[in-house]
Write a protein that holds these residues in place. Structure first.
Motif, PDB file in Angstrom:
ATOM      1  N   ARG A 188       0.301  12.507 110.952  1.00  0.00           N
ATOM      2  CA  ARG A 188       0.348  12.871 112.368  1.00  0.00           C
ATOM      3  C   ARG A 188       0.082  14.358 112.568  1.00  0.00           C
ATOM      4  NH1 ARG A 188       5.083   9.613 112.714  1.00  0.00           N
ATOM      5  NH2 ARG A 188       6.322  11.508 112.984  1.00  0.00           N
ATOM      6  N   HIS A 189       0.657  15.178 111.693  1.00  0.00           N
ATOM      7  CA  HIS A 189       0.430  16.618 111.795  1.00  0.00           C
ATOM      8  C   HIS A 189      -1.040  16.962 111.555  1.00  0.00           C
ATOM      9  CE1 HIS A 189       4.550  17.343 112.467  1.00  0.00           C
ATOM     10  NE2 HIS A 189       4.971  17.256 111.216  1.00  0.00           N
ATOM     11  N   LEU A 190      -1.638  16.315 110.575  1.00  0.00           N
ATOM     12  CA  LEU A 190      -3.053  16.585 110.289  1.00  0.00           C
ATOM     13  C   LEU A 190      -3.939  16.155 111.448  1.00  0.00           C
ATOM     14  CD1 LEU A 190      -3.359  15.554 106.528  1.00  0.00           C
ATOM     15  CD2 LEU A 190      -3.395  17.861 107.488  1.00  0.00           C
ATOM     16  N   LEU A 191      -3.598  15.037 112.085  1.00  0.00           N
ATOM     17  CA  LEU A 191      -4.404  14.552 113.211  1.00  0.00           C
ATOM     18  C   LEU A 191      -4.342  15.503 114.395  1.00  0.00           C
ATOM     19  CD1 LEU A 191      -3.640  10.715 113.153  1.00  0.00           C
ATOM     20  CD2 LEU A 191      -5.768  11.867 112.530  1.00  0.00           C
ATOM     21  N   VAL A 192      -3.320  16.337 114.450  1.00  0.00           N
ATOM     22  CA  VAL A 192      -3.230  17.341 115.520  1.00  0.00           C
ATOM     23  C   VAL A 192      -3.850  18.660 115.086  1.00  0.00           C
ATOM     24  CG1 VAL A 192      -1.646  18.717 116.915  1.00  0.00           C
ATOM     25  CG2 VAL A 192      -1.204  16.285 116.568  1.00  0.00           C
ATOM     26  N   TRP A 193      -3.501  19.113 113.870  1.00  0.00           N
ATOM     27  CA  TRP A 193      -3.903  20.455 113.461  1.00  0.00           C
ATOM     28  C   TRP A 193      -5.364  20.543 113.038  1.00  0.00           C
ATOM     29  CZ3 TRP A 193      -1.265  24.284 115.081  1.00  0.00           C
ATOM     30  CH2 TRP A 193       0.117  24.170 115.266  1.00  0.00           C
ATOM     31  N   VAL A 194      -5.931  19.491 112.507  1.00  0.00           N
ATOM     32  CA  VAL A 194      -7.343  19.551 112.102  1.00  0.00           C
ATOM     33  C   VAL A 194      -8.258  19.724 113.309  1.00  0.00           C
ATOM     34  CG1 VAL A 194      -9.228  18.245 111.073  1.00  0.00           C
ATOM     35  CG2 VAL A 194      -7.027  18.364 109.912  1.00  0.00           C
ATOM     36  N   PRO A 195      -8.180  18.854 114.347  1.00  0.00           N
ATOM     37  CA  PRO A 195      -9.029  19.115 115.519  1.00  0.00           C
ATOM     38  C   PRO A 195      -8.674  20.411 116.243  1.00  0.00           C
ATOM     39  CG  PRO A 195      -7.524  17.302 115.951  1.00  0.00           C
ATOM     40  CD  PRO A 195      -7.436  17.597 114.489  1.00  0.00           C
ATOM     41  N   ALA A 196      -7.379  20.789 116.210  1.00  0.00           N
ATOM     42  CA  ALA A 196      -7.002  22.069 116.822  1.00  0.00           C
ATOM     43  C   ALA A 196      -7.661  23.230 116.095  1.00  0.00           C
ATOM     44  CB  ALA A 196      -5.484  22.232 116.820  1.00  0.00           C
ATOM     45  N   GLY A 197      -7.725  23.150 114.757  1.00  0.00           N
ATOM     46  CA  GLY A 197      -8.399  24.195 113.993  1.00  0.00           C
ATOM     47  C   GLY A 197      -9.889  24.247 114.275  1.00  0.00           C
ATOM     48  N   VAL A 198     -10.517  23.082 114.449  1.00  0.00           N
ATOM     49  CA  VAL A 198     -11.943  23.048 114.773  1.00  0.00           C
ATOM     50  C   VAL A 198     -12.193  23.663 116.151  1.00  0.00           C
ATOM     51  CG1 VAL A 198     -13.928  21.541 115.171  1.00  0.00           C
ATOM     52  CG2 VAL A 198     -12.348  21.046 113.302  1.00  0.00           C
ATOM     53  N   VAL A 199     -11.348  23.296 117.115  1.00  0.00           N
ATOM     54  CA  VAL A 199     -11.492  23.860 118.466  1.00  0.00           C
ATOM     55  C   VAL A 199     -11.311  25.374 118.442  1.00  0.00           C
ATOM     56  CG1 VAL A 199     -10.403  23.971 120.742  1.00  0.00           C
ATOM     57  CG2 VAL A 199     -10.849  21.756 119.684  1.00  0.00           C
ATOM     58  N   LEU A 200     -10.295  25.844 117.725  1.00  0.00           N
ATOM     59  CA  LEU A 200     -10.055  27.286 117.638  1.00  0.00           C
ATOM     60  C   LEU A 200     -11.234  27.997 116.975  1.00  0.00           C
ATOM     61  CD1 LEU A 200      -8.145  29.670 118.050  1.00  0.00           C
ATOM     62  CD2 LEU A 200      -7.110  29.127 115.827  1.00  0.00           C
ATOM     63  N   THR A 201     -11.791  27.394 115.943  1.00  0.00           N
ATOM     64  CA  THR A 201     -12.947  27.993 115.264  1.00  0.00           C
ATOM     65  C   THR A 201     -14.142  28.092 116.195  1.00  0.00           C
ATOM     66  OG1 THR A 201     -12.185  27.092 113.141  1.00  0.00           O
ATOM     67  CG2 THR A 201     -14.483  27.773 113.291  1.00  0.00           C
ATOM     68  N   ILE A 202     -14.391  27.042 116.970  1.00  0.00           N
ATOM     69  CA  ILE A 202     -15.515  27.048 117.902  1.00  0.00           C
ATOM     70  C   ILE A 202     -15.306  28.107 118.984  1.00  0.00           C
ATOM     71  CG2 ILE A 202     -16.711  25.693 119.657  1.00  0.00           C
ATOM     72  CD1 ILE A 202     -16.177  23.221 117.919  1.00  0.00           C
ATOM     73  N   VAL A 203     -14.088  28.181 119.510  1.00  0.00           N
ATOM     74  CA  VAL A 203     -13.805  29.166 120.565  1.00  0.00           C
ATOM     75  C   VAL A 203     -13.978  30.590 120.041  1.00  0.00           C
ATOM     76  CG1 VAL A 203     -11.983  30.084 122.049  1.00  0.00           C
ATOM     77  CG2 VAL A 203     -12.300  27.618 121.861  1.00  0.00           C
ATOM     78  N   LEU A 204     -13.433  30.871 118.859  1.00  0.00           N
ATOM     79  CA  LEU A 204     -13.567  32.213 118.283  1.00  0.00           C
ATOM     80  C   LEU A 204     -15.027  32.529 117.967  1.00  0.00           C
ATOM     81  CD1 LEU A 204     -10.482  32.361 115.879  1.00  0.00           C
ATOM     82  CD2 LEU A 204     -10.745  33.476 118.096  1.00  0.00           C
TER      83      LEU A 204
END
Length: 299
Positions: A34-50
């Motif tokens: 469950r944590h990975l399903l939240v943090w992996v897409p969150a990390g991708v979104v953060l990378t794209i935004v940065l």
């Protein structure tokens, strides 16, 4: 004899320690998943935004417009142009990052305005109830009943292609949906004992909404906004592809795909780069929204 009885009564029995149960590996794996399903897409979104907002400020990239025609259609890996150039000689990587910035600005702005206005309208409608609630909901139902894409194209055509007009057109169609979500969440909160206690204590309506309703409906609205980000970005890309969104020369992923389709047979990568960026961004926002929703609802 008395001393012996006193000693017997004051002596406490030894407590036997109980060893803690070992953690269930199935539960641990489920939590990790469950944590990975939240943090992996969150990390991708953060990378794209940065990458879109900070990348052009850090890396020495060429400007997204005003390229040299003599350097048109350079292949990826060309010195100074990691992803090559388009048919006008503009650096593809620079246009990709600046185009992502435009798409993210539209998505974030539309969702913030939609949450602010739509969330307020839905919460007030549910709190007032009665005829006021029915009147507001029937007006929103009329807006939702129309084919949204057709009306969106008509509205964009009337307003004209520009970044502010694109945001305005998309916001007009996000408010009714957010209002219904806000109303539904507020109706659930209205039955809570603490809200009824606040009403009985004589607190004014605006104070009850701000202090008790808004904090409790914020998680539902936030998860809906994450899911709406993908839809807004895709719709903006469709409008830009049709020439009704962000106009050239300002890049967006939609108008980059539109410009590259004319030479797609010769330079297919010019279509592939913005298409992959659009797909990855929308997919990450959708996965993040769905998994955060499951965390909030406890599924």
């Amino acid at each position: 004899m008395a001393a012996t009885e006193t000693e017997t009564t004051t002596t406490s029995p030894k407590t036997v320690g109980v060893a803690p149960l070992p953690p269930d590996p199935k539960v641990s794996r489920s939590k990790l998943r469950r944590h990975l399903l939240v943090w992996v897409p969150a990390g991708v979104v953060l990378t794209i935004v940065l990458a879109c907002f900070v990348g052009p400020l850090i890396f020495p990239l060429a400007p997204p417009v005003g390229g040299n025609v003599l350097e048109s259609a350079l292949p990826p890996g060309t010195p100074g142009h990691p992803l090559g150039t388009d048919v006008n000689g503009n650096d593809v990587l620079s246009r990709l990052l600046h185009g992502g910035r435009s798409s993210l600005i539209v998505g974030i702005t539309v969702n913030v305005i939609g949450l602010t206005i739509g969330g307020t309208v839905g919460a007030i409608s549910a709190y007032l109830g009665g005829k006021s609630d029915s009147l507001i909901m029937r007006a929103l139902d009329v807006l939702i009943a129309f084919p949204s894409l057709v009306l969106l194209v008509v509205l964009a055509q009337i307003l004209g292609p520009s970044l502010p007009n694109t945001i305005l057109a998309l916001t007009a169609f996000s408010i009714p949906a957010v209002s219904r979500v806000s109303r539904s969440a507020t109706l659930r909160v209205m039955n809570m004992p603490y809200l009824q206690a606040a009403e009985l204590s004589g607190s004014p309506g605006w104070r009850i909404l701000l202090r008790h309703v808004v904090p409790n409906i914020a998680p539902q609205l936030t998860t809906y906004a994450m899911l709406g980000m993908g839809l807004v970005i895709v719709t903006e890309g469709a409008l830009s592809f049709l020439g009704l969104g962000i106009p050239a020369p300002r890049p967006s992923w939609g108008n980059m795909i539109y410009d590259a389709q004319q030479s797609m047979s010769a330079t297919p990568m010019l279509v592939l780069w913005p298409a992959v960026a659009l797909l990855l961004t929308v997919l990450s926002f959708n996965m993040l929204g769905e998994n955060v929703r499951d965390e909030v609802t406890g599924k």
